[in-house]
Design an enzyme around this catalytic site. Structure first.
Site, PDB file in Angstrom:
ATOM      1  CG  HIS A  89     -58.097  -0.121 -11.012  1.00 31.85           C
ATOM      2  ND1 HIS A  89     -58.912   0.763 -11.686  1.00 31.85           N
ATOM      3  CD2 HIS A  89     -58.664  -1.335 -11.182  1.00 31.85           C
ATOM      4  CE1 HIS A  89     -59.921   0.110 -12.241  1.00 31.85           C
ATOM      5  NE2 HIS A  89     -59.784  -1.178 -11.937  1.00 31.85           N
TER       6      HIS A  89
ATOM      7  CG  HIS B  91     -60.311  -6.000  -9.453  1.00 31.61           C
ATOM      8  ND1 HIS B  91     -61.487  -5.568  -8.894  1.00 31.61           N
ATOM      9  CD2 HIS B  91     -60.047  -5.143 -10.488  1.00 31.61           C
ATOM     10  CE1 HIS B  91     -61.929  -4.504  -9.552  1.00 31.61           C
ATOM     11  NE2 HIS B  91     -61.066  -4.228 -10.516  1.00 31.61           N
TER      12      HIS B  91
ATOM     13  CG  HIS C  52     -64.388  -0.125 -11.505  1.00 29.49           C
ATOM     14  ND1 HIS C  52     -63.937  -0.145 -10.217  1.00 29.49           N
ATOM     15  CD2 HIS C  52     -63.679  -1.086 -12.179  1.00 29.49           C
ATOM     16  CE1 HIS C  52     -62.978  -1.064 -10.102  1.00 29.49           C
ATOM     17  NE2 HIS C  52     -62.808  -1.644 -11.270  1.00 29.49           N
TER      18      HIS C  52
ATOM     19  CD  GLU D 152     -63.241  -0.725 -18.063  1.00 31.93           C
ATOM     20  OE1 GLU D 152     -62.394  -1.550 -18.440  1.00 31.93           O
ATOM     21  OE2 GLU D 152     -64.017  -0.948 -17.123  1.00 31.93           O
TER      22      GLU D 152
ATOM     23  CG  ASP E 279     -58.415  -3.784 -14.144  1.00 40.81           C
ATOM     24  OD1 ASP E 279     -59.017  -4.082 -13.096  1.00 40.81           O
ATOM     25  OD2 ASP E 279     -59.014  -3.456 -15.181  1.00 40.81           O
ATOM     26  CG  ASP E 280     -58.906  -7.825 -13.209  1.00 44.13           C
ATOM     27  OD1 ASP E 280     -59.291  -8.221 -12.096  1.00 44.13           O
ATOM     28  OD2 ASP E 280     -59.468  -6.908 -13.839  1.00 44.13           O
TER      29      ASP E 280
END
Length: 357
Positions: free
Chosen positions: A24, A26, A212, A215, A293-294
């Site tokens: 996960h 991006h 996704h 969340e 994630d980011d």
């Protein structure tokens, strides 16, 4: 006040050496402020007047996200600096270089084609940049990887279907390995994208499907992703713990959740990492991996996520090895590759258990 556990040099080294698979992350979310400003200069990009004017000011703003939508506002602005193939190559290559120092062995990375296509960037431009970086990472860093194309759920479904048609030949060639679904979750439930997922599943049954869910949305978003999109993995999924039948289903089917601790903290999903349901997932036998994630937006790559989780949960070596193995077993890789990585986990455990004793 939640307990804070020590993460001394011994434990930090163990966590660093522990083989990691990331599911996960991006690629657009690995755009560091320093690279962003380099590309602003390279392409003479004009950004909004209220956008921070230096990398340092931008980092400060990144520490003040109020929620997912606030983060996405900056995420989509940042995309505007990515113009040519070399930009996309550099973006991914910098991620792989950083993650290589943190014990990463395999990555299944997301990318958002619609965020580039709408700016007039050709599909091959960003795909070629990403695949070049992946090939370089395998050759020079020993990191294997797969590309997962994500649909932006806030865009109209016809746009998503058109993107799938554009990607058809790249799924056929094996350049793209999976389909995902990201962006704002709650206003755009999974059932809207059933046709999109059906097109991929029907034409390319070997392709990995994920989404996704759970969340922002409740456990029903997870259940509907499983039932209507036929996914075999859930990204985030932390709200699954609110439905015990769902938890039993995830455990029975070995459906892995790709949990993103620091992302959940920065975007106010939880106010403290100790609120993440990691112990509940372990007790219920629900597999999960820990991901960044980011990372450029949250200033936390994969190792920082491992360290922060340790500080809030104090897992022992065996538990950390169990989590590492969850990630390996849940990866879309060949069995022989899994066996190699699982053996590496055992080797690291033995090494540090010996040092500990």
């Amino acid at each position: 006040m939640p307990a804070i556990y020590e993460c001394d040099s011994h434990m930090t080294q163990f966590l660093t050496e522990l083989p990691k698979c990331e599911h996960h992350v991006h690629l657009e979310g690995t755009l560091s402020p320093s690279l962003l400003f380099k590309l602003i200069s390279k392409h003479n990009v004009e950004l909004p007047s209220d956008f921070p004017s230096t990398p340092e000011a931008l980092e400060i703003r990144y520490n003040q996200f109020t929620d997912l939508d606030d983060f996405l506002h900056f995420y989509y602005i940042g995309m505007n600096v990515l113009k040519d193939e070399d930009d996309f190559f550099q973006l991914a290559w910098e991620y792989f270089q950083t993650a290589a120092t943190q014990g990463l062995h395999h990555a299944e990375t997301f990318f958002d084609p619609q965020g580039h296509l709408c700016r007039g960037i050709e599909f091959e431009t960003f795909l070629n940049g990403f695949t070049r970086a992946a090939a370089k990472a395998k050759q020079e860093l020993g990191i294997t990887s797969k590309l997962i194309m994500c649909l932006l759920r806030h865009l109209p479904v016809p746009d998503c279907l058109e993107t799938i048609d554009l990607a058809h030949k790249h799924y056929e060639s094996g350049a793209i390995h999976g389909l995902g679904l990201d962006s704002s979750e709650k206003p755009f439930p999974p059932h809207l994208f059933a046709e999109c997922y059906g097109k991929i599943k029907d034409k390319f049954p070997h392709v990995g499907l994920t989404a996704h869910a759970g969340e922002e949305g409740g456990p029903e978003f997870v259940t509907n992703s499983l039932d209507l999109l036929n996914v075999t993995r859930i990204d985030h999924g932390v709200n699954s713990v609110k439905d015990q039948e769902l938890m039993k289903r995830l455990a029975a089917n070995r459906t892995m959740l790709s949990v993103c601790p620091m992302s959940n903290l920065k975007l106010r999903v939880v106010s403290d990492l100790s609120q993440l349901p990691l112990k509940e997932l372990l007790d219920a036998g629900v597999p999960f991996s820990i991901n960044s994630d980011d990372p450029a937006y949250f200033n936390s790559y994969i190792l920082e996520n491992y360290v922060q989780v340790h500080k809030h949960f104090g897992f022992d070596l065996k538990t950390w090895c169990r989590i590492s193995k969850f990630g390996i077993e849940g990866s879309w890789i060949e069995d022989d590759h899994k066996k190699q990585l699982l053996q590496k986990v055992d080797d690291v455990y033995k090494k540090f258990l010996y040092i500990e004793n």
